[in-house]
Write a protein that holds these residues in place. Structure first.
Motif, mmCIF file in Angstrom:
data_model
loop_
_atom_site.group_PDB
_atom_site.id
_atom_site.type_symbol
_atom_site.label_atom_id
_atom_site.label_comp_id
_atom_site.label_asym_id
_atom_site.label_seq_id
_atom_site.Cartn_x
_atom_site.Cartn_y
_atom_site.Cartn_z
ATOM 1 N N HIS A 4 28.232 89.063 19.850
ATOM 2 C CA HIS A 4 28.622 90.041 18.828
ATOM 3 C C HIS A 4 27.944 91.379 19.069
ATOM 4 C CE1 HIS A 4 30.323 91.327 15.062
ATOM 5 N NE2 HIS A 4 29.129 91.670 14.597
ATOM 6 N N PRO A 85 37.411 81.905 16.278
ATOM 7 C CA PRO A 85 36.223 82.720 16.013
ATOM 8 C C PRO A 85 36.571 84.204 15.959
ATOM 9 C CG PRO A 85 35.806 81.129 17.769
ATOM 10 C CD PRO A 85 37.279 81.113 17.519
ATOM 11 N N GLY A 86 35.859 84.945 15.124
ATOM 12 C CA GLY A 86 36.085 86.381 14.999
ATOM 13 C C GLY A 86 35.085 87.185 15.798
ATOM 14 N N LYS A 88 38.655 89.261 14.865
ATOM 15 C CA LYS A 88 40.021 89.054 15.350
ATOM 16 C C LYS A 88 40.897 90.257 15.015
ATOM 17 C CE LYS A 88 39.381 85.336 12.989
ATOM 18 N NZ LYS A 88 39.427 84.053 12.249
ATOM 19 N N GLY A 117 38.257 86.710 8.756
ATOM 20 C CA GLY A 117 37.528 87.238 9.903
ATOM 21 C C GLY A 117 38.293 88.213 10.764
#
Length: 247
Positions: A4, A85-86, A88, A117
């Motif tokens: 991230h 998972p983000g 997105k 997300g």
């Protein structure tokens, strides 16, 4: 997927800067691949760039038969989005193109996707409730506004889509802003941050100071400085990537 922290750093630069890094590492054609081939409109330029992984859906707002064919499509589609998972970016192919009949997006749907997300959308169709979408923190690149949702309903999802002339596959990394968007293929993703950072620094250390430091110099001196800076820029790119670079 990239950490991230890397995605946050990618968000610091505009999409053309990320392209400059991408063209040094991609095995694809930098004159034809990766970016949108048709004009996009960024309806929230004040939000800056968005970065995320593609989730995909196809709609056809003019056709009410889709609601009858799969009454549970919304729930199934949202379950798909929630399972990825983000961050997105929702890439929406509108089968009504070039017509614009209805919008997949509005205040409610943007807030729902934000809860799942998603940070924004690239939709080859329309949006509405732009102020409410902005208030939700949900960015949109689209073709135009419209007033209604018509018979909008998910037709299929988690599939390859085409938006603004560019094919997008679920899981592609996307960087988008007011200039358009760039689809970064999986094999280029691990190097994209370093490449973009290097090429930005390369500009700032060579061609940009040569151009901005021209006050008081003769035309011949300016031209000589620009030629030398361009040569150094290319030398730096070749040393790092074994490619020429823009200059």
């Amino acid at each position: 997927m990239l950490p991230h922290s890397d995605l946050l750093q990618l968000k610091r630069w505009n999409t053309p800067t990320i392209y400059n890094g991408w063209e040094q590492i991609t095995k694809r054609d930098p004159a034809a691949d990766g970016f949108n081939l048709e004009e996009t409109r960024d309806f929230m330029p004040q939000m800056g760039p968005m970065v995320g992984y593609a989730v995909t859906v196809v709609v056809e707002p003019s056709n009410k038969a889709h609601r009858e064919a799969n009454a549970n499509a919304w729930n199934d589609y949202r379950r798909y989005v929630a399972g990825i998972p983000g961050p997105k970016i929702v890439c929406v192919q509108d089968l009504d193109k070039p017509r614009t009949i209805g919008s997949f997006w509005g205040e409610v749907n943007s807030n729902m996707h934000r809860a799942l997300g998603c940070v924004g959308t690239i939709v080859d169709g329309a949006i509405r409730d732009v102020d409410e979408m902005t208030n939700a923190g949900f960015k949109a690149l689209a073709r135009r506004f419209c007033v209604g949702h018509a018979h909008v309903h998910p037709v299929r999802w988690n599939c390859e889509v085409e938006v603004f002339g560019r094919k997008v596959t679920p899981g592609d990394l996307i960087h988008a802003d007011k200039h358009g968007f760039l689809v970064i293929e999986p094999e280029a993703q691990p190097q994209i941050l370093e490449a973009s950072r290097f090429m930005d620094a390369n500009e700032c250390q060579t061609v940009i100071p040569a151009a901005r430091g021209s006050a008081g110099l003769s035309s011949d001196e300016v031209l000589a400085n620009l030629a030398a800076a361009g040569a150094q820029f290319g030398k730096n790119a070749r040393a790092q990537f074994q490619r020429e670079g823009e200059w």
